[in-house]
Design a protein around this motif. Structure first.
Motif, PDB file in Angstrom:
ATOM      1  N   GLU B 167      -7.700   1.960  10.716  1.00  0.00           N
ATOM      2  CA  GLU B 167      -7.825   2.962   9.490  1.00  0.00           C
ATOM      3  C   GLU B 167      -7.579   2.145   8.200  1.00  0.00           C
ATOM      4  O   GLU B 167      -6.741   1.272   8.074  1.00  0.00           O
ATOM      5  CB  GLU B 167      -6.876   4.107   9.451  1.00  0.00           C
ATOM      6  N   LEU B 168      -8.185   2.765   7.245  1.00  0.00           N
ATOM      7  CA  LEU B 168      -7.897   2.350   5.605  1.00  0.00           C
ATOM      8  C   LEU B 168      -7.218   3.391   5.012  1.00  0.00           C
ATOM      9  O   LEU B 168      -7.788   4.446   4.879  1.00  0.00           O
ATOM     10  CB  LEU B 168      -9.061   1.741   4.999  1.00  0.00           C
ATOM     11  N   LEU B 169      -6.080   3.019   4.477  1.00  0.00           N
ATOM     12  CA  LEU B 169      -5.289   4.167   3.448  1.00  0.00           C
ATOM     13  C   LEU B 169      -5.443   3.381   2.339  1.00  0.00           C
ATOM     14  O   LEU B 169      -4.792   2.237   1.809  1.00  0.00           O
ATOM     15  CB  LEU B 169      -3.976   4.168   3.660  1.00  0.00           C
ATOM     16  N   PHE B 170      -6.695   3.777   1.145  1.00  0.00           N
ATOM     17  CA  PHE B 170      -6.595   3.162  -0.069  1.00  0.00           C
ATOM     18  C   PHE B 170      -6.146   4.010  -1.346  1.00  0.00           C
ATOM     19  O   PHE B 170      -6.526   5.122  -1.402  1.00  0.00           O
ATOM     20  CB  PHE B 170      -8.071   2.926  -0.203  1.00  0.00           C
ATOM     21  N   THR B 171      -5.334   3.524  -1.915  1.00  0.00           N
ATOM     22  CA  THR B 171      -4.720   4.235  -3.189  1.00  0.00           C
ATOM     23  C   THR B 171      -5.286   3.251  -4.293  1.00  0.00           C
ATOM     24  O   THR B 171      -5.183   2.165  -4.691  1.00  0.00           O
ATOM     25  CB  THR B 171      -3.307   4.007  -3.263  1.00  0.00           C
ATOM     26  N   SER B 172      -5.865   4.036  -5.597  1.00  0.00           N
ATOM     27  CA  SER B 172      -6.282   3.474  -6.688  1.00  0.00           C
ATOM     28  C   SER B 172      -4.930   3.490  -7.605  1.00  0.00           C
ATOM     29  O   SER B 172      -4.411   4.604  -7.864  1.00  0.00           O
ATOM     30  CB  SER B 172      -7.422   4.208  -7.443  1.00  0.00           C
ATOM     31  N   MET B 173      -4.642   2.375  -8.055  1.00  0.00           N
ATOM     32  CA  MET B 173      -3.438   2.457  -9.030  1.00  0.00           C
ATOM     33  C   MET B 173      -3.784   2.865 -10.231  1.00  0.00           C
ATOM     34  O   MET B 173      -2.780   3.572 -11.194  1.00  0.00           O
ATOM     35  CB  MET B 173      -2.696   1.115  -9.039  1.00  0.00           C
ATOM     36  N   ASP B 174      -5.016   3.030 -10.576  1.00  0.00           N
ATOM     37  CA  ASP B 174      -5.427   3.518 -11.795  1.00  0.00           C
ATOM     38  C   ASP B 174      -5.484   4.986 -11.890  1.00  0.00           C
ATOM     39  O   ASP B 174      -5.612   5.746 -12.810  1.00  0.00           O
ATOM     40  CB  ASP B 174      -6.908   3.112 -12.126  1.00  0.00           C
ATOM     41  N   HIS B 175      -5.581   5.598 -10.457  1.00  0.00           N
ATOM     42  CA  HIS B 175      -5.752   7.072 -10.628  1.00  0.00           C
ATOM     43  C   HIS B 175      -4.401   7.694 -10.024  1.00  0.00           C
ATOM     44  O   HIS B 175      -4.182   8.754 -10.254  1.00  0.00           O
ATOM     45  CB  HIS B 175      -6.629   7.512  -9.557  1.00  0.00           C
ATOM     46  N   ASP B 176      -3.541   7.022  -9.569  1.00  0.00           N
ATOM     47  CA  ASP B 176      -2.367   7.543  -8.801  1.00  0.00           C
ATOM     48  C   ASP B 176      -1.465   8.017  -9.923  1.00  0.00           C
ATOM     49  O   ASP B 176      -1.190   7.332 -10.884  1.00  0.00           O
ATOM     50  CB  ASP B 176      -1.397   6.337  -7.845  1.00  0.00           C
ATOM     51  N   GLY B 177      -0.996   9.205  -9.663  1.00  0.00           N
ATOM     52  CA  GLY B 177      -0.254  10.008 -10.661  1.00  0.00           C
ATOM     53  C   GLY B 177      -0.845  10.543 -11.659  1.00  0.00           C
ATOM     54  O   GLY B 177      -0.067  11.382 -12.635  1.00  0.00           O
ATOM     55  N   THR B 178      -2.200  10.334 -11.906  1.00  0.00           N
ATOM     56  CA  THR B 178      -2.841  10.761 -13.109  1.00  0.00           C
ATOM     57  C   THR B 178      -3.349  12.363 -12.772  1.00  0.00           C
ATOM     58  O   THR B 178      -3.524  13.135 -13.929  1.00  0.00           O
ATOM     59  CB  THR B 178      -4.051  10.154 -13.532  1.00  0.00           C
ATOM     60  N   ARG B 179      -3.376  12.790 -11.692  1.00  0.00           N
ATOM     61  CA  ARG B 179      -3.850  14.014 -11.557  1.00  0.00           C
ATOM     62  C   ARG B 179      -5.342  14.367 -11.824  1.00  0.00           C
ATOM     63  O   ARG B 179      -5.746  15.583 -12.210  1.00  0.00           O
ATOM     64  CB  ARG B 179      -2.867  15.099 -11.743  1.00  0.00           C
ATOM     65  N   ASP B 180      -6.270  13.381 -12.030  1.00  0.00           N
ATOM     66  CA  ASP B 180      -7.596  13.489 -12.566  1.00  0.00           C
ATOM     67  C   ASP B 180      -8.531  13.318 -11.737  1.00  0.00           C
ATOM     68  O   ASP B 180      -9.542  13.327 -11.732  1.00  0.00           O
ATOM     69  CB  ASP B 180      -7.609  12.268 -13.662  1.00  0.00           C
ATOM     70  N   GLY B 181      -8.082  13.091 -10.314  1.00  0.00           N
ATOM     71  CA  GLY B 181      -9.143  13.135  -9.147  1.00  0.00           C
ATOM     72  C   GLY B 181      -9.110  11.686  -8.641  1.00  0.00           C
ATOM     73  O   GLY B 181      -8.481  10.836  -9.407  1.00  0.00           O
ATOM     74  N   TYR B 182      -9.891  11.475  -7.763  1.00  0.00           N
ATOM     75  CA  TYR B 182     -10.068  10.117  -7.043  1.00  0.00           C
ATOM     76  C   TYR B 182     -11.361   9.578  -7.552  1.00  0.00           C
ATOM     77  O   TYR B 182     -12.206  10.048  -8.190  1.00  0.00           O
ATOM     78  CB  TYR B 182     -10.381  10.285  -5.750  1.00  0.00           C
ATOM     79  N   PRO B 183     -11.451   7.857  -7.361  1.00  0.00           N
ATOM     80  CA  PRO B 183     -12.449   7.470  -7.623  1.00  0.00           C
ATOM     81  C   PRO B 183     -13.537   7.482  -6.421  1.00  0.00           C
ATOM     82  O   PRO B 183     -13.758   6.705  -5.767  1.00  0.00           O
ATOM     83  CB  PRO B 183     -12.300   5.802  -7.986  1.00  0.00           C
ATOM     84  N   CYS B 184     -14.388   8.540  -6.615  1.00  0.00           N
ATOM     85  CA  CYS B 184     -15.221   8.931  -5.237  1.00  0.00           C
ATOM     86  C   CYS B 184     -16.322   7.843  -5.151  1.00  0.00           C
ATOM     87  O   CYS B 184     -16.588   7.802  -3.743  1.00  0.00           O
ATOM     88  CB  CYS B 184     -15.751  10.221  -5.544  1.00  0.00           C
TER      89      CYS B 184
END
Lengths: 266, 251
Positions: B167-184
């Protein structure tokens, strides 16, 4: 006494933990007087006898869950559980090496196979070309990547009652005839019917359970619950005193504990 | 159809959860087992426990915690943080973890994925990748995004899957904590090239963000911490709303 078949086939800790939780909740639900209450020494190394989170002492004695490959102990057990993870032909060889491959089909008390344990109760498995115990009249196939679903089939999927199988020449791919094979989202399906096996007492169709597997038992007359992952397959099987779950009741939340309690209450 | 999974993540230090928790009815909001049990009862599909202890004692405490989680909680759980050898993974498996996640150690030593997967199976190994966009390319980072690497997200994810990650758990460090949504779009592109399930993490601010990543982003699961810990989006409400949007979830 509940016997877990010990044939060296992987991690039995989660099965043990789940049985302990199920015994705890059964004990709470029943009349205490009907249960054994001894403070036996707990087997070293395994947490059979831990206290329940409620702080209430266990009413079942720790030694009522036994991990064994001894045929006399297995024969005497009230319930037998055949766990298993890993590779089917290796697991089947381990079972044969313990002298249990011919013995287990002769058991007469309720027996529950889980995951690989369930597959070993079928006729054969494509995994390693294993010849299995043949308790259920079906074979174990690999999911076909061409069906477009991710393999392994991992996560929560729903259970449906098997539809009557249409007659078909043997060897052909089973026809997707059960509910659950259609296009409508599972969540929008009517979920009124109960699954009929005593293993699923109190659980309606559409109930979700947790799966992790790449091989599946095909549909057959022994199928008691169907699930769908590119193809309809036997999520659970039963014949006489033998029961089997391809999914993991020990990881299936409250539903899984209901299934284990149902089994322990058979 | 496999249901889309909702996964609360608990950061644990020295055996206790550290993120702000706003639950009533828990005797001890810091107790990682109690909080996990609460989430399981609410309908979480899996749990992730991340060890952020830096000390040897903290690691030992974490292993004991994993045993307690396995004894008390009836859904699958993944543990991560500080796993850098097969022995580390073996200890957590023996303690009862269903999966382990590797991140920095796998970047430093990709063979770790092969070694753990060969011994315990791909279903046991989650590759976690923290990445951010650098000069137009998604580049993996380590140490919570503070350290850059020369690993490009897509090639590293494919290599990890080839090596046996399940499995892949991918976190965008540009989005983490922003509460602006994911890079879909990035998640969808990963789903198109990877044969393994993808867990989206970091960036959720509302139910629609999670719905988007599970549909447009083609993710198999969504992991979040603060929106659950704060009580802002309770899991039962999240799942009801996803169900209304015809996203298959376990209710």
């Amino acid at each position: 006494m509940i016997a877990i078949v010990d044939y060296g086939a992987g991690n039995i800790r989660s099965v043990l933990n789940a049985l302990r939780r199920s015994l705890d909740s059964l004990a709470l639900a029943r009349d205490d007087n009907s249960l054994i209450s001894t403070e036996a020494a707990r087997p070293s190394g395994e947490p059979f006898g831990m206290r329940s989170p409620t702080g209430r002492a266990q009413i079942f004695s720790p030694e009522e869950i036994v991990l064994t490959a001894d045929t006399a102990v297995l024969r005497a057990a009230d319930k037998v559980i055949l766990p298993g993870v890993g590779e089917a032909s290796t697991a089947m060889k381990a079972l044969s090496d313990c002298g249990l491959a011919e013995f287990i089909p002769t058991l007469t008390q309720p027996v529950l196979g889980i995951c690989i344990g369930a597959q070993l109760m079928c006729r054969s498995s494509e995994e390693g070309g294993a010849r299995c115990m043949g308790i259920f009249s079906t074979d174990v196939r690999r999911f076909d990547a061409a069906a477009g679903e991710k393999i392994p089939h991992m996560g929560w999927n729903s259970l449906f009652a098997p539809a009557p199988l249409p007659s078909r020449p043997t060897g052909e791919t089973p026809v997707s005839s059960c509910p659950g094979a259609g296009e409508a989202p599972m969540s929008s399906r009517a979920q009124s019917r109960d699954l009929s096996s005593p293993l699923f007492k109190g659980l309606p169709e559409g109930t979700y359970v947790y799966f992790v597997h790449s091989f599946y038992p095909e549909l057959c007359p022994d199928t008691i619950a169907v699930s769908h992952h590119g193809v309809d397959f036997s999520a659970a099987l039963a014949k006489d005193n033998f029961f089997a779950c391809q999914f993991h009741p020990e990881k299936s939340g409250a539903v899984g504990e209901t299934i284990l309690r149902n089994f322990l209450s058979l | 159809m496999v249901a889309k999974r909702i996964i609360p993540c608990l950061d644990v230090k020295d055996g206790r959860t550290v993120k702000g928790v706003n639950f009533v009815g828990l005797r001890d909001v810091g107790d990682a087992v109690q909080l996990g049990a609460r989430y399981a009862a609410e309908g979480a599909d899996e749990l992730v426990y991340l060890d952020i202890s830096a000390s040897v004692e903290g690691r030992k405490t974490f292993c004991e915690l994993v045993s307690r989680v396995a004894a008390e909680i009836n859904i699958p759980f993944t543990v991560g943080g500080g796993i850098s050898t097969v022995d580390d993974a073996a200890r957590l498996l023996d303690a009862g973890a269903d999966k382990i996640s590797v991140n920095t150690a796998a970047i430093n030593n990709p063979g770790l994925i092969d070694a753990i997967a060969a011994k315990y199976g791909s279903q046991f190994v989650v590759i976690a990748i923290d990445a951010r966009v650098v000069d137009g390319r998604w580049m993996a980072t380590t140490h919570g995004g503070r350290t850059a690497t020369d690993r490009e997200l897509f090639s590293w994810a494919k290599e990890a899957a080839d090596r046996g990650a399940g499995e892949l758990l991918f976190t965008s460090m540009d989005h983490d904590g922003t509460r602006d949504g994911y890079p879909c779009e990035t998640y969808a592109a990963l789903a198109d090239v990877l044969p393994i399930p993808i867990i989206a993490s970091g960036g959720a601010g509302c139910v629609q963000d999670i719905a988007d990543v599970l549909t447009v982003g083609k993710a198999d699961a969504a992991l979040a911490a603060s929106i659950f810990h704060s009580g802002e989006i309770p899991i039962p409400r999240l799942k009801q709303e996803l169900n209304k949007l015809n996203i298959p979830v376990r209710l």
